[in-house]
Design an enzyme around this catalytic site. Structure first.
Site, mmCIF file in Angstrom:
data_model
loop_
_atom_site.group_PDB
_atom_site.id
_atom_site.type_symbol
_atom_site.label_atom_id
_atom_site.label_comp_id
_atom_site.label_asym_id
_atom_site.label_seq_id
_atom_site.Cartn_x
_atom_site.Cartn_y
_atom_site.Cartn_z
ATOM 1 N N TRP A 1 0.837 -1.201 0.000
ATOM 2 C CA TRP A 1 0.000 0.000 0.000
ATOM 3 C C TRP A 1 0.871 1.249 0.000
ATOM 4 O O TRP A 1 1.920 1.293 0.647
ATOM 5 C CB TRP A 1 -0.911 0.020 1.228
ATOM 6 C CG TRP A 1 -1.986 -1.021 1.177
ATOM 7 C CD1 TRP A 1 -2.242 -1.900 0.154
ATOM 8 C CD2 TRP A 1 -2.948 -1.311 2.200
ATOM 9 N NE1 TRP A 1 -3.301 -2.712 0.482
ATOM 10 C CE2 TRP A 1 -3.754 -2.373 1.724
ATOM 11 C CE3 TRP A 1 -3.193 -0.769 3.450
ATOM 12 C CZ2 TRP A 1 -4.796 -2.899 2.479
ATOM 13 C CZ3 TRP A 1 -4.230 -1.298 4.205
ATOM 14 C CH2 TRP A 1 -5.028 -2.357 3.720
ATOM 15 N N GLU B 1 -5.974 -11.287 -4.190
ATOM 16 C CA GLU B 1 -5.917 -11.614 -2.767
ATOM 17 C C GLU B 1 -6.670 -12.907 -2.514
ATOM 18 O O GLU B 1 -7.793 -13.073 -2.996
ATOM 19 C CB GLU B 1 -6.541 -10.505 -1.896
ATOM 20 C CG GLU B 1 -5.745 -9.232 -1.795
ATOM 21 C CD GLU B 1 -6.353 -8.256 -0.780
ATOM 22 O OE1 GLU B 1 -7.043 -8.733 0.164
ATOM 23 O OE2 GLU B 1 -6.151 -7.044 -0.939
ATOM 24 N N TRP C 1 -2.409 -13.566 0.137
ATOM 25 C CA TRP C 1 -2.494 -12.673 1.308
ATOM 26 C C TRP C 1 -2.184 -13.494 2.539
ATOM 27 O O TRP C 1 -2.924 -14.433 2.848
ATOM 28 C CB TRP C 1 -3.894 -12.073 1.430
ATOM 29 C CG TRP C 1 -3.984 -11.062 2.530
ATOM 30 C CD1 TRP C 1 -4.171 -11.298 3.862
ATOM 31 C CD2 TRP C 1 -3.851 -9.642 2.390
ATOM 32 N NE1 TRP C 1 -4.177 -10.125 4.570
ATOM 33 C CE2 TRP C 1 -3.984 -9.088 3.682
ATOM 34 C CE3 TRP C 1 -3.641 -8.778 1.310
ATOM 35 C CZ2 TRP C 1 -3.909 -7.719 3.928
ATOM 36 C CZ3 TRP C 1 -3.573 -7.426 1.556
ATOM 37 C CH2 TRP C 1 -3.713 -6.903 2.851
ATOM 38 N N TYR D 1 -12.096 -14.610 -0.085
ATOM 39 C CA TYR D 1 -11.895 -15.068 1.287
ATOM 40 C C TYR D 1 -13.117 -15.891 1.673
ATOM 41 O O TYR D 1 -13.985 -15.424 2.424
ATOM 42 C CB TYR D 1 -11.712 -13.882 2.227
ATOM 43 C CG TYR D 1 -10.447 -13.095 1.963
ATOM 44 C CD1 TYR D 1 -9.215 -13.582 2.386
ATOM 45 C CD2 TYR D 1 -10.486 -11.883 1.284
ATOM 46 C CE1 TYR D 1 -8.050 -12.888 2.147
ATOM 47 C CE2 TYR D 1 -9.320 -11.172 1.039
ATOM 48 C CZ TYR D 1 -8.105 -11.674 1.473
ATOM 49 O OH TYR D 1 -6.944 -10.976 1.222
ATOM 50 N N ASN E 1 -7.828 0.206 -2.425
ATOM 51 C CA ASN E 1 -7.918 -1.167 -1.952
ATOM 52 C C ASN E 1 -9.369 -1.486 -1.599
ATOM 53 O O ASN E 1 -9.949 -0.866 -0.715
ATOM 54 C CB ASN E 1 -7.047 -1.386 -0.710
ATOM 55 C CG ASN E 1 -7.120 -2.820 -0.230
ATOM 56 O OD1 ASN E 1 -6.708 -3.729 -0.928
ATOM 57 N ND2 ASN E 1 -7.670 -3.031 0.956
ATOM 58 N N GLU E 2 -9.945 -2.415 -2.349
ATOM 59 C CA GLU E 2 -11.300 -2.902 -2.096
ATOM 60 C C GLU E 2 -12.328 -1.775 -1.962
ATOM 61 O O GLU E 2 -12.948 -1.596 -0.902
ATOM 62 C CB GLU E 2 -11.322 -3.801 -0.853
ATOM 63 C CG GLU E 2 -10.467 -5.046 -1.010
ATOM 64 C CD GLU E 2 -10.573 -6.003 0.173
ATOM 65 O OE1 GLU E 2 -11.056 -5.569 1.239
ATOM 66 O OE2 GLU E 2 -10.184 -7.175 0.015
#
Length: 336
Positions: free
Chosen positions: A71, A239, A281, A199, A121-122
């Site tokens: 990041w 990820e 990740w 995830y 990010n997301e």
């Protein structure tokens, strides 16, 4: 912003480019196995902690991990990108893109060892499930970034949730939505590649391992198909991981999960390109317990997981070589 760096590619190499749904380096196919280490910027500012960054990149390179993602932003505090909820400082974008590397003397926007930038990010907007609000933001920010740096690839770092544009695709969402539209937003012309995350232990709590893996395989396949046929842009499985906090967790279960993901990535890349690789990740150094989120992998302490990761690196490298002719260009085998 997020920064995606090539961990092991010489500085003298050219910039990563795309052609249709392929990543290319110097005109040849570029496939990779990679990792996330979001924490690098936070640790690197402390001189006594910088060795952890060096250790992670050394261990990652030894495992054949070619791309590392971190990041390049902060929320609140000194030089924050997001100064308060929903308020951004555009000067921070410019400072990141134009910053001079103190070691090499090269501005980030001119540095070929950087593979790509990602806008956020997301991104999520749960007051507008259609995805139009996020899409409007990307339409504004993507040209802005390209106006400063048109040498590097640009992505969004979306998780892959479907919105309004193709209604039947919503069936692949994990039972809820987050206000993004994978298809419409990745069709923005300044966006060079698409990303997905997965995830299943967090997205599908309470479901057994077989159900979670079935979801993940459908998730990957549907996005691979859309990237190939609709977007005509490369895809990164950006990820994925299995948390130690999940019921029934064990290292062998995590290794099995990683191996299944890697096998799917490899098989889809072998079938017709489009997917360039995956970024697990996440990789951490020893002595970073305060950063643990349950998904951490310390390569020096997890030989079985390191072996699974290294095997995937070797397979992706071998596949990349098989796709290249002696002249260093894409060979004549059909690509979608």
């Amino acid at each position: 912003m997020a920064l995606v760096c090539e961990a092991s590619i010489p500085v003298s190499s050219g910039f990563i480019q795309t052609r249709n749904s392929h990543f290319l380096l110097n005109g040849s196919p570029f496939l990779f196995n990679g990792f996330n280490s979001y924490w690098v910027m936070h640790v690197a500012v402390e001189p006594s902690e910088r060795y952890k960054v060096t250790n992670v990149f050394r261990e990652a390179s030894a495992a054949g991990l070619m791309v590392g993602r971190t990041w390049a932003f902060s929320d609140g505090g000194y030089q924050a990108l997001q100064t308060s909820p929903g308020v951004y400082d555009e000067r921070v974008f410019q400072r990141v893109l134009t910053r001079i590397n103190r070691v090499s003397g090269v501005a980030y926007k001119d540095d070929p060892t950087i593979m790509a930038w990602e806008l956020m990010n997301e991104p999520r907007c749960q007051v507008d499930y259609s995805g139009k609000t996020v899409n409007g933001w990307v339409q504004e920010m993507a040209p802005f970034v390209k106006s400063i740096d048109n040498k590097h690839l640009l992505g969004i770092r979306m998780e892959g949730f479907y919105g309004d544009s193709v209604q039947d695709r919503r069936q692949y969402n994990p039972g809820y939505e987050v206000g993004t539209d994978f298809i419409t937003t990745n069709l923005v012309k300044e966006i060079d590649f698409a990303t997905i995350h997965a995830y299943p232990d967090a997205w599908l709590p309470g479901q057994n391992n077989d159900a979670q893996m079935a979801f993940t395989q459908r998730w990957l396949t549907s996005h691979w198909t859309d990237s190939m046929i609709i977007l005509k842009k490369p895809l990164i499985f950006a990820e994925f991981g299995k948390s130690k906090k999940s019921p029934g967790y064990s290292i062998s279960a995590r290794d099995s999960f990683l191996n299944t993901i890697y096998t799917n990535i490899y098989n889809l890349a072998r079938q017709g390109g489009t997917i360039g690789g995956g970024l697990v990740w996440q990789i951490m150094a020893e002595g970073m317990e305060s950063y643990y989120d349950g998904y951490e992998i310390v390569l020096s302490q997890n030989p079985s997981s390191t072996s699974v990761i290294a095997q995937q690196s070797n397979k992706m490298t071998a596949l990349e070589h098989s796709l290249t002719s002696p002249q260093g260009k894409l060979n004549s085998r059909p690509h979608y």
